[in-house]
Design a protein around this motif. Sequence first.
Motif, mmCIF file in Angstrom:
data_model
loop_
_atom_site.group_PDB
_atom_site.id
_atom_site.type_symbol
_atom_site.label_atom_id
_atom_site.label_comp_id
_atom_site.label_asym_id
_atom_site.label_seq_id
_atom_site.Cartn_x
_atom_site.Cartn_y
_atom_site.Cartn_z
ATOM 1 N N LYS A 198 -2.303 2.824 -7.302
ATOM 2 C CA LYS A 198 -3.683 2.496 -7.159
ATOM 3 C C LYS A 198 -4.353 2.193 -8.497
ATOM 4 O O LYS A 198 -5.499 1.768 -8.349
ATOM 5 N N LYS A 213 0.815 -0.976 0.002
ATOM 6 C CA LYS A 213 -0.086 0.075 -0.074
ATOM 7 C C LYS A 213 0.972 1.468 0.009
ATOM 8 O O LYS A 213 0.448 2.438 -0.617
ATOM 9 N N ASN A 262 1.617 3.422 -3.045
ATOM 10 C CA ASN A 262 0.704 4.111 -3.811
ATOM 11 C C ASN A 262 0.371 4.059 -5.116
ATOM 12 O O ASN A 262 0.137 4.808 -6.100
ATOM 13 N N ASN A 314 -2.211 -3.021 -2.581
ATOM 14 C CA ASN A 314 -3.124 -2.715 -3.495
ATOM 15 C C ASN A 314 -3.334 -3.626 -4.586
ATOM 16 O O ASN A 314 -2.180 -4.108 -5.209
#
Length: 332
Positions: free
Chosen positions: A130, A125, A128, A206
Amino acid sequence: MKKLLLLICTLFVLTACASGEEDQTGASSSEDQTQDIKLVLDWTPNTNHTGLYVAKAEGYFEEQGLDVEIMLPGEAGADQLVASGQADFGISAQETLTEARVQDIPIVSIGAIIQHNTSGFASPKEKNIKSPEDFEGKTYGGWGAPVEKAVLSSLMQKEGADVEKVDIINMGNTDFFTAVKRDVDFAWIYYGWTGVEAELRGQELNMMYLTDYSDKLDYYTPVLTTNEEMIADNPATVEAFMAAVSKGYQYAIDQPDKAADILIEAVPNLDPELVKASQEWLSPKYQADAERWGQQDLSVWKNYAEWMYDHDLLDKKLKAEEAFTNKFLPEK
């Protein structure tokens, strides 16, 4: 003469005993009637393979007259071993089997182990990442297959991003968690194993599933395979094998905790906590929305083959109807 009479009497008694034994069991107990079978995995044992270990441990193979040896692939790989007849059955995936078929390698899928593609691109995560747009400027760790760049490019193009701005490296067999700390920003994983392990580690990911971006990427992975010669010459063996395997995966669907225990006992070097958690996550996905475990749909084979051809991953179009069969699956 006495010796001859004694021999005749002895043979009569033995024959009567064997006949009685057969009447009670419904089949002869002779070991000569057990057929030796070699099954080669695609990778090290994990919960994708649970139904196979259940079928062996619970005697489902034995009920079908089969003595099944579960083998690791080694350097040759499962597809090569199955295609050459060095293994009778194997584990593969639709993408590699499609490539093999267009190269006239006589391997056939006889059952989908999982109904929908559970793989995707994962990153810690804190990286970053996404969306596919965020792949730009990042390092991707893969295994060196052309399909990887094609999939990355396909997803990135939808968001106007450029795959050439991704640093793609081959991380080989490096553990995902080691790699994302040391060498790469993201990798292609199967959530049912690596994703579940991340949950147990408290590592937030993610996750971008391929199926979130294209229906054509919802292909079968993994699948059970055999070769064309086995299908032509020994269809009864293939049917018996699939009867036992289907029963094994149904057990894993209905009793994931007990199925996990069987896998743990068979492969004691696996992490029991991971096996239990992975099995709980994966068991409902074996059959999912299909009418029976193992069912394959022609449209799934056509769609992914078209995607591969359109992305220059195939030299010619796949004859999809020849790449798989459902005929050896037991009726519901």
